[in-house]
Design a protein around this motif. Sequence first.
Motif, PDB file in Angstrom:
ATOM      1  N   ASN A 195       4.361  67.280  -5.429  1.00 24.96           N
ATOM      2  CA  ASN A 195       4.484  67.865  -6.766  1.00 24.96           C
ATOM      3  C   ASN A 195       5.485  67.080  -7.603  1.00 24.96           C
ATOM      4  OD1 ASN A 195       4.109  69.693  -8.820  1.00 24.96           O
ATOM      5  ND2 ASN A 195       5.550  71.198  -8.006  1.00 24.96           N
ATOM      6  N   GLU A 196       6.578  66.661  -6.961  1.00 24.01           N
ATOM      7  CA  GLU A 196       7.605  65.871  -7.656  1.00 24.01           C
ATOM      8  C   GLU A 196       7.018  64.531  -8.109  1.00 24.01           C
ATOM      9  OE1 GLU A 196      11.176  65.613  -5.398  1.00 24.01           O
ATOM     10  OE2 GLU A 196      11.922  63.870  -6.476  1.00 24.01           O
ATOM     11  N   ARG A 197       6.204  63.897  -7.247  1.00 23.41           N
ATOM     12  CA  ARG A 197       5.625  62.604  -7.625  1.00 23.41           C
ATOM     13  C   ARG A 197       4.637  62.763  -8.776  1.00 23.41           C
ATOM     14  NH1 ARG A 197       5.546  61.863  -2.065  1.00 23.41           N
ATOM     15  NH2 ARG A 197       3.324  62.264  -1.920  1.00 23.41           N
ATOM     16  N   THR A 198       3.908  63.882  -8.777  1.00 22.32           N
ATOM     17  CA  THR A 198       3.004  64.138  -9.908  1.00 22.32           C
ATOM     18  C   THR A 198       3.799  64.280 -11.202  1.00 22.32           C
ATOM     19  OG1 THR A 198       1.622  65.338  -8.354  1.00 22.32           O
ATOM     20  CG2 THR A 198       1.112  65.595 -10.685  1.00 22.32           C
ATOM     21  N   PHE A 199       4.921  65.007 -11.112  1.00 26.08           N
ATOM     22  CA  PHE A 199       5.811  65.162 -12.271  1.00 26.08           C
ATOM     23  C   PHE A 199       6.266  63.796 -12.776  1.00 26.08           C
ATOM     24  CE2 PHE A 199      10.430  65.184 -13.198  1.00 26.08           C
ATOM     25  CZ  PHE A 199      10.396  65.773 -14.444  1.00 26.08           C
ATOM     26  N   LEU A 200       6.679  62.939 -11.820  1.00 20.69           N
ATOM     27  CA  LEU A 200       7.169  61.612 -12.201  1.00 20.69           C
ATOM     28  C   LEU A 200       6.053  60.775 -12.821  1.00 20.69           C
ATOM     29  CD1 LEU A 200       9.494  60.864  -9.181  1.00 20.69           C
ATOM     30  CD2 LEU A 200      10.164  61.312 -11.527  1.00 20.69           C
ATOM     31  N   ALA A 201       4.835  60.904 -12.287  1.00 23.69           N
ATOM     32  CA  ALA A 201       3.717  60.140 -12.848  1.00 23.69           C
ATOM     33  C   ALA A 201       3.472  60.553 -14.297  1.00 23.69           C
ATOM     34  CB  ALA A 201       2.467  60.347 -12.010  1.00 23.69           C
ATOM     35  N   TRP A 202       3.572  61.858 -14.583  1.00 18.57           N
ATOM     36  CA  TRP A 202       3.391  62.315 -15.964  1.00 18.57           C
ATOM     37  C   TRP A 202       4.530  61.826 -16.850  1.00 18.57           C
ATOM     38  CZ3 TRP A 202      -0.784  63.528 -18.248  1.00 18.57           C
ATOM     39  CH2 TRP A 202      -1.819  64.136 -17.540  1.00 18.57           C
ATOM     40  N   LEU A 203       5.727  61.789 -16.287  1.00 15.86           N
ATOM     41  CA  LEU A 203       6.873  61.302 -17.053  1.00 15.86           C
ATOM     42  C   LEU A 203       6.676  59.825 -17.404  1.00 15.86           C
ATOM     43  CD1 LEU A 203       9.262  62.998 -17.879  1.00 15.86           C
ATOM     44  CD2 LEU A 203      10.593  61.964 -16.058  1.00 15.86           C
ATOM     45  N   ARG A 204       6.136  59.054 -16.460  1.00 13.09           N
ATOM     46  CA  ARG A 204       5.862  57.641 -16.739  1.00 13.09           C
ATOM     47  C   ARG A 204       4.805  57.510 -17.827  1.00 13.09           C
ATOM     48  NH1 ARG A 204       6.294  57.199 -11.240  1.00 13.09           N
ATOM     49  NH2 ARG A 204       4.081  57.075 -10.840  1.00 13.09           N
ATOM     50  N   THR A 205       3.800  58.392 -17.778  1.00 14.88           N
ATOM     51  CA  THR A 205       2.789  58.392 -18.837  1.00 14.88           C
ATOM     52  C   THR A 205       3.460  58.629 -20.186  1.00 14.88           C
ATOM     53  OG1 THR A 205       1.290  59.340 -17.226  1.00 14.88           O
ATOM     54  CG2 THR A 205       0.575  59.362 -19.513  1.00 14.88           C
ATOM     55  N   ALA A 206       4.407  59.561 -20.206  1.00 13.56           N
ATOM     56  CA  ALA A 206       5.130  59.849 -21.446  1.00 13.56           C
ATOM     57  C   ALA A 206       5.882  58.605 -21.912  1.00 13.56           C
ATOM     58  CB  ALA A 206       6.093  61.008 -21.233  1.00 13.56           C
ATOM     59  N   PHE A 207       6.586  57.943 -20.989  1.00  8.04           N
ATOM     60  CA  PHE A 207       7.329  56.733 -21.357  1.00  8.04           C
ATOM     61  C   PHE A 207       6.386  55.650 -21.870  1.00  8.04           C
ATOM     62  CE2 PHE A 207      10.917  58.072 -18.422  1.00  8.04           C
ATOM     63  CZ  PHE A 207      11.777  58.324 -19.462  1.00  8.04           C
ATOM     64  N   ALA A 208       5.210  55.524 -21.239  1.00 11.83           N
ATOM     65  CA  ALA A 208       4.244  54.512 -21.675  1.00 11.83           C
ATOM     66  C   ALA A 208       3.798  54.798 -23.108  1.00 11.83           C
ATOM     67  CB  ALA A 208       3.048  54.497 -20.734  1.00 11.83           C
ATOM     68  N   LEU A 209       3.531  56.080 -23.424  1.00 10.26           N
ATOM     69  CA  LEU A 209       3.102  56.432 -24.780  1.00 10.26           C
ATOM     70  C   LEU A 209       4.215  56.147 -25.783  1.00 10.26           C
ATOM     71  CD1 LEU A 209       1.190  59.758 -24.066  1.00 10.26           C
ATOM     72  CD2 LEU A 209       0.207  57.628 -24.897  1.00 10.26           C
ATOM     73  N   ILE A 210       5.457  56.518 -25.411  1.00  7.47           N
ATOM     74  CA  ILE A 210       6.593  56.307 -26.321  1.00  7.47           C
ATOM     75  C   ILE A 210       6.815  54.811 -26.548  1.00  7.47           C
ATOM     76  CG2 ILE A 210       9.083  56.602 -26.567  1.00  7.47           C
ATOM     77  CD1 ILE A 210       8.721  59.185 -24.860  1.00  7.47           C
ATOM     78  N   GLY A 211       6.807  54.045 -25.442  1.00 10.14           N
ATOM     79  CA  GLY A 211       6.955  52.597 -25.561  1.00 10.14           C
ATOM     80  C   GLY A 211       5.843  52.008 -26.411  1.00 10.14           C
ATOM     81  N   GLY A 212       4.613  52.512 -26.229  1.00  8.39           N
ATOM     82  CA  GLY A 212       3.485  52.057 -27.038  1.00  8.39           C
ATOM     83  C   GLY A 212       3.715  52.341 -28.512  1.00  8.39           C
ATOM     84  N   SER A 259      10.301  52.412 -16.100  1.00  6.59           N
ATOM     85  CA  SER A 259       9.576  52.775 -17.332  1.00  6.59           C
ATOM     86  C   SER A 259      10.550  53.258 -18.394  1.00  6.59           C
ATOM     87  CB  SER A 259       8.557  53.881 -17.063  1.00  6.59           C
ATOM     88  OG  SER A 259       7.805  53.612 -15.929  1.00  6.59           O
ATOM     89  N   CYS A 260      11.519  54.061 -17.959  1.00  6.41           N
ATOM     90  CA  CYS A 260      12.522  54.594 -18.887  1.00  6.41           C
ATOM     91  C   CYS A 260      13.302  53.436 -19.501  1.00  6.41           C
ATOM     92  CB  CYS A 260      13.453  55.545 -18.152  1.00  6.41           C
ATOM     93  SG  CYS A 260      14.756  56.212 -19.171  1.00  6.41           S
ATOM     94  N   ALA A 261      13.668  52.449 -18.672  1.00  9.31           N
ATOM     95  CA  ALA A 261      14.440  51.311 -19.170  1.00  9.31           C
ATOM     96  C   ALA A 261      13.655  50.560 -20.245  1.00  9.31           C
ATOM     97  CB  ALA A 261      14.794  50.379 -18.016  1.00  9.31           C
ATOM     98  N   VAL A 262      12.352  50.358 -20.006  1.00  7.42           N
ATOM     99  CA  VAL A 262      11.525  49.661 -20.992  1.00  7.42           C
ATOM    100  C   VAL A 262      11.514  50.429 -22.314  1.00  7.42           C
ATOM    101  CG1 VAL A 262       9.178  48.954 -21.552  1.00  7.42           C
ATOM    102  CG2 VAL A 262      10.081  48.530 -19.276  1.00  7.42           C
TER     103      VAL A 262
END
Lengths: 136, 114
Positions: free
Chosen positions: A38-55, B31-34
């Motif tokens: 469950n924690e890894r799923t949470f982290l995967a969604w957080l990475r998706t969020a970072f990818a969208l923000i970075g985009g 990802s956060c760092a980027v």
Amino acid sequence: MIFTDRLRALAADLRLWFAPARIRNEGSTPDYRFSLANERTFLAWLRTAFALIGGGFAVDQFLPSLHQTVRTVFTVALLAGGALCALRSVSHWVRCERAMRHGEDLPATRFPSLLGAGVGLLAVAIAVVVLLGWSR
Amino acid sequence: MAGTEEGSTPVRDPGLQPERTRMAWRRTTLSCAVAVVLAWRQVLLTLEPTGTEVVLVALLVLAGLAFLTAAHTRMRTLAAPPSAGPPRTMTARTALLTTACTLILVGLGAAIVL
């Protein structure tokens, strides 16, 4: 009543948000491997969020030839998508954790399909903008 | 229970769950760092070098450091030897903190772009 049930579920969620330790008092502790998944799923969604923000930042910084308004719209759409993803990641994590502690089914969600549709629409919009040559 | 055998000699979880979770934290930190670097660049490109700029960059760095600290603490918990027993579940505080850092990036970005 479905509506009151929903309202009660929302109230329970909010209580957990503001009293984080409370989740340990509910039900029984599940197999730790499920919690880690469950924690890894949470982290995967957080990475998706970072990818969208970075985009979003990337659109604003690396597409200077795009019309100012169009660029701002895309940037804000991507940033808002990222914020939504982040909020949803923690909410879904809490709900899954609680469902596991109570031995209930995991919550059903239509967020992934909505996000997929949103990202697809955005990509189509960008393709149209590029084809029409809406640049300065 | 995984992680323990008959005779109570703790062994490594064959599914490597703690290791995988630790690496997931590392990926997320990267990802956060980027995202933080892109936001930083946004501030430098958009604003004139004034007091506001310094405050915004400081806020960004603070959010990044908070995320790093939360991730580091969690990764250390997950790196404990199997003899320490199964790792504790992530606290809701950690989840909320990381999400808050993400939202700070968004708020800042929106404030600059709009």
